[in-house]
Motif scaffolding. Structure first.
Motif, PDB file in Angstrom:
ATOM      1  N   HIS A  97       0.839  -1.196   0.000  1.00 51.36           N
ATOM      2  CA  HIS A  97       0.000   0.000   0.000  1.00 51.36           C
ATOM      3  C   HIS A  97       0.874   1.246   0.000  1.00 51.36           C
ATOM      4  O   HIS A  97       1.911   1.298   0.686  1.00 51.36           O
ATOM      5  CB  HIS A  97      -0.918   0.007   1.221  1.00 51.36           C
ATOM      6  CG  HIS A  97      -1.752  -1.227   1.356  1.00 51.36           C
ATOM      7  ND1 HIS A  97      -2.671  -1.615   0.402  1.00 51.36           N
ATOM      8  CD2 HIS A  97      -1.794  -2.178   2.335  1.00 51.36           C
ATOM      9  CE1 HIS A  97      -3.245  -2.736   0.789  1.00 51.36           C
ATOM     10  NE2 HIS A  97      -2.733  -3.099   1.954  1.00 51.36           N
ATOM     11  N   ASP A 124      -1.388   7.008   0.448  1.00 51.75           N
ATOM     12  CA  ASP A 124      -2.785   6.560   0.566  1.00 51.75           C
ATOM     13  C   ASP A 124      -3.133   6.275   2.021  1.00 51.75           C
ATOM     14  O   ASP A 124      -4.196   6.696   2.515  1.00 51.75           O
ATOM     15  CB  ASP A 124      -3.011   5.306  -0.276  1.00 51.75           C
ATOM     16  CG  ASP A 124      -3.006   5.587  -1.768  1.00 51.75           C
ATOM     17  OD1 ASP A 124      -3.240   6.745  -2.149  1.00 51.75           O
ATOM     18  OD2 ASP A 124      -2.774   4.638  -2.542  1.00 51.75           O
ATOM     19  N   GLN A 159      -9.302   2.232   7.231  1.00 51.76           N
ATOM     20  CA  GLN A 159      -8.716   1.686   6.002  1.00 51.76           C
ATOM     21  C   GLN A 159      -9.478   0.471   5.470  1.00 51.76           C
ATOM     22  O   GLN A 159      -9.072  -0.129   4.467  1.00 51.76           O
ATOM     23  CB  GLN A 159      -7.259   1.288   6.249  1.00 51.76           C
ATOM     24  CG  GLN A 159      -6.354   2.409   6.680  1.00 51.76           C
ATOM     25  CD  GLN A 159      -4.963   1.918   7.068  1.00 51.76           C
ATOM     26  OE1 GLN A 159      -4.566   0.799   6.749  1.00 51.76           O
ATOM     27  NE2 GLN A 159      -4.218   2.752   7.780  1.00 51.76           N
ATOM     28  N   GLU A 212     -12.350  -0.325   3.766  1.00 47.64           N
ATOM     29  CA  GLU A 212     -12.776  -0.423   2.369  1.00 47.64           C
ATOM     30  C   GLU A 212     -11.574  -0.358   1.430  1.00 47.64           C
ATOM     31  O   GLU A 212     -11.524  -1.081   0.423  1.00 47.64           O
ATOM     32  CB  GLU A 212     -13.783   0.680   2.040  1.00 47.64           C
ATOM     33  CG  GLU A 212     -15.118   0.510   2.757  1.00 47.64           C
ATOM     34  CD  GLU A 212     -16.157   1.516   2.285  1.00 47.64           C
ATOM     35  OE1 GLU A 212     -15.956   2.145   1.226  1.00 47.64           O
ATOM     36  OE2 GLU A 212     -17.172   1.673   2.990  1.00 47.64           O
ATOM     37  N   TYR A 213     -10.620   0.503   1.745  1.00 48.92           N
ATOM     38  CA  TYR A 213      -9.427   0.652   0.904  1.00 48.92           C
ATOM     39  C   TYR A 213      -8.699  -0.687   0.761  1.00 48.92           C
ATOM     40  O   TYR A 213      -8.359  -1.127  -0.351  1.00 48.92           O
ATOM     41  CB  TYR A 213      -8.509   1.703   1.511  1.00 48.92           C
ATOM     42  CG  TYR A 213      -7.129   1.782   0.913  1.00 48.92           C
ATOM     43  CD1 TYR A 213      -6.908   2.418  -0.306  1.00 48.92           C
ATOM     44  CD2 TYR A 213      -6.026   1.229   1.580  1.00 48.92           C
ATOM     45  CE1 TYR A 213      -5.627   2.490  -0.861  1.00 48.92           C
ATOM     46  CE2 TYR A 213      -4.758   1.299   1.040  1.00 48.92           C
ATOM     47  CZ  TYR A 213      -4.564   1.927  -0.178  1.00 48.92           C
ATOM     48  OH  TYR A 213      -3.300   1.980  -0.717  1.00 48.92           O
ATOM     49  N   ARG A 214      -8.452  -1.347   1.883  1.00 50.17           N
ATOM     50  CA  ARG A 214      -7.745  -2.630   1.839  1.00 50.17           C
ATOM     51  C   ARG A 214      -8.629  -3.731   1.270  1.00 50.17           C
ATOM     52  O   ARG A 214      -8.150  -4.597   0.526  1.00 50.17           O
ATOM     53  CB  ARG A 214      -7.238  -3.005   3.232  1.00 50.17           C
ATOM     54  CG  ARG A 214      -6.164  -2.057   3.759  1.00 50.17           C
ATOM     55  CD  ARG A 214      -5.383  -2.685   4.882  1.00 50.17           C
ATOM     56  NE  ARG A 214      -4.464  -1.756   5.518  1.00 50.17           N
ATOM     57  CZ  ARG A 214      -3.201  -2.044   5.860  1.00 50.17           C
ATOM     58  NH1 ARG A 214      -2.723  -3.240   5.600  1.00 50.17           N
ATOM     59  NH2 ARG A 214      -2.422  -1.148   6.442  1.00 50.17           N
ATOM     60  N   ASP A 216     -11.061  -3.476  -0.973  1.00 47.72           N
ATOM     61  CA  ASP A 216     -11.136  -3.326  -2.427  1.00 47.72           C
ATOM     62  C   ASP A 216      -9.838  -3.769  -3.100  1.00 47.72           C
ATOM     63  O   ASP A 216      -9.858  -4.367  -4.187  1.00 47.72           O
ATOM     64  CB  ASP A 216     -11.446  -1.876  -2.796  1.00 47.72           C
ATOM     65  CG  ASP A 216     -12.869  -1.466  -2.442  1.00 47.72           C
ATOM     66  OD1 ASP A 216     -13.716  -2.368  -2.272  1.00 47.72           O
ATOM     67  OD2 ASP A 216     -13.127  -0.252  -2.335  1.00 47.72           O
TER      68      ASP A 216
END
Length: 364
Positions: free
Chosen positions: A41, A45, A55, A57-59, A61
């Motif tokens: 990552h 970000d 984090q 949703e970020y991870r 997705d």
């Protein structure tokens, strides 16, 4: 709850292990690893998020994208398993990620830490797959303490059980199997040397005491400050230099090797020692000294009746560090080194037990 599957051999297991700069995932078909990846990552970000739990949703997705790009049949994923976070104290076991757990993880019930993301990301992904279930195994808050281990000199403060339960219990199972004994017959000390360091006293299958490695007990580590003189810490808290949030972060995420060297990378410090750096030797040696001292305290907890001492975790790869620990404890009993953590394999094995019906899933 029984998650047993009659088609266990055809089901996929997704294992998720979020770490600070990356998320490691593994896909298993029953016991066989079919895909392994560390998803890196971008620091920029991650910096956008106020706390780890944001984090999710970020991870999540990023994981879904990686699986699709590598032709993993997502619809066949039945179990998504991760390490458990800083939730309320629980007994050892495997737990379904339910609404109560999601709330407690989001609210950082016992603190904010990277370990909290596992259950959140597992649930986020499970909700995109029709038959998938999200579970966690042996959360860091597994509590099997004896009552005497909880007492402090201030009635309003109790010692809490927060340690590497998943890793330590797996190390005990591995050792017991190697000597053809049952875990419930053994008294062992396990020292896990990871980003945090915890040392546990394992008696007849229960961890009756351990240092609370998250924010202020035991050896300092790559990022934890460990035990600090209480008066000095109180004076620092009221010095006006730090907010409560900043000071908590300082002792739980910006202490230890990071505070001394500006990096939490123990491999780099090990190399400094090898190159003759005297400051690195002093600090790294002090870490070993504190680990050995904590092992000694657990030796007392077990009344000196110890069947073995296990040293595990990523930093156990450092022969210099382990050597410095061992030279102080070698007269306490047999010492076994299991370098590395192997979280992915450990979690997958627990998920297989669930699919095979050997392990029931508990309700949180």
């Amino acid at each position: 709850m029984n998650y047993r599957s009659d088609n266990a051999a055809g089901n996929l297991i997704l294992v998720i292990n979020p770490r600070h700069p990356f998320t490691k995932i593994g896909v298993f078909k029953n016991k066989n690893l079919v895909f392994l990846k560390s998803i890196k990552h971008d620091d920029a970000d991650l910096a956008k998020f106020a706390k780890y739990e944001d984090q999710t949703e970020y991870r999540g997705d990023a994981i879904i994208k990686e699986l699709k790009e590598n032709d993993i049949d997502i619809e066949h994923i039945k179990l998504i398993i991760s390490r458990g976070g800083l939730i309320k104290p629980v007994k050892s076991g495997i737990y379904a990620v339910n609404d109560k757990m999601i709330t407690d993880l989001h609210n950082s019930l016992q603190g904010t830490d990277i370990v909290n993301i596992g259950g959140l990301v597992s649930d986020y992904i499970a909700k995109t797959i029709p038959e998938a279930k999200a579970i966690v195994a042996d959360p860091v808050v597994v509590d099997e303490y004896e009552d005497v281990a909880r007492i402090t000199g201030l009635p309003e403060i109790k010692r809490r059980s927060i340690f590497h339960a998943l890793n330590q219990k797996q190390a005990v199972r591995k050792y017991a199997k190697s000597i053809h004994r049952d875990c419930k017959e053994l008294s062992l000390i396990v020292a896990h040397l990871g980003t945090g360091i915890t040392v546990g006293a394992h008696k007849n299958g229960r961890v009756i005491d351990a240092n609370m490695g998250y924010d202020g007990d035991g050896p300092f580590s790559p990022i934890r400050a460990g035990s600090i003189p209480t008066g000095d810490l109180i004076r620092l808290a009221f010095s006006g230099k730090y907010t409560e949030e900043e000071l908590l972060k300082k002792v739980s995420a910006e202490g230890g090797l990071y505070a001394h060297f500006g990096t939490p990378n123990a491999i780099d410090i090990d190399k400094k020692v090898a190159s003759g750096d005297k400051q690195a030797e002093l600090i790294f040696g002090a870490m070993a000294y504190q680990v050995a001292k904590t092992i000694g305290s657990m030796y007392a907890v077990l009344s000196g009746k110890v069947d073995g001492i296990i040293i595990t975790g990523a930093m156990a790869h450092s022969q210099w560090l382990v050597g410095k620990i061992v030279e102080r404890i070698e007269n306490m009993g047999k010492i076994v080194i299991y370098a590395g953590a192997n979280d992915i394999e450990t979690l997958a094995a627990r998920a297989v037990e669930v699919l095979d019906g050997e392990m029931a899933v508990k309700e949180y």
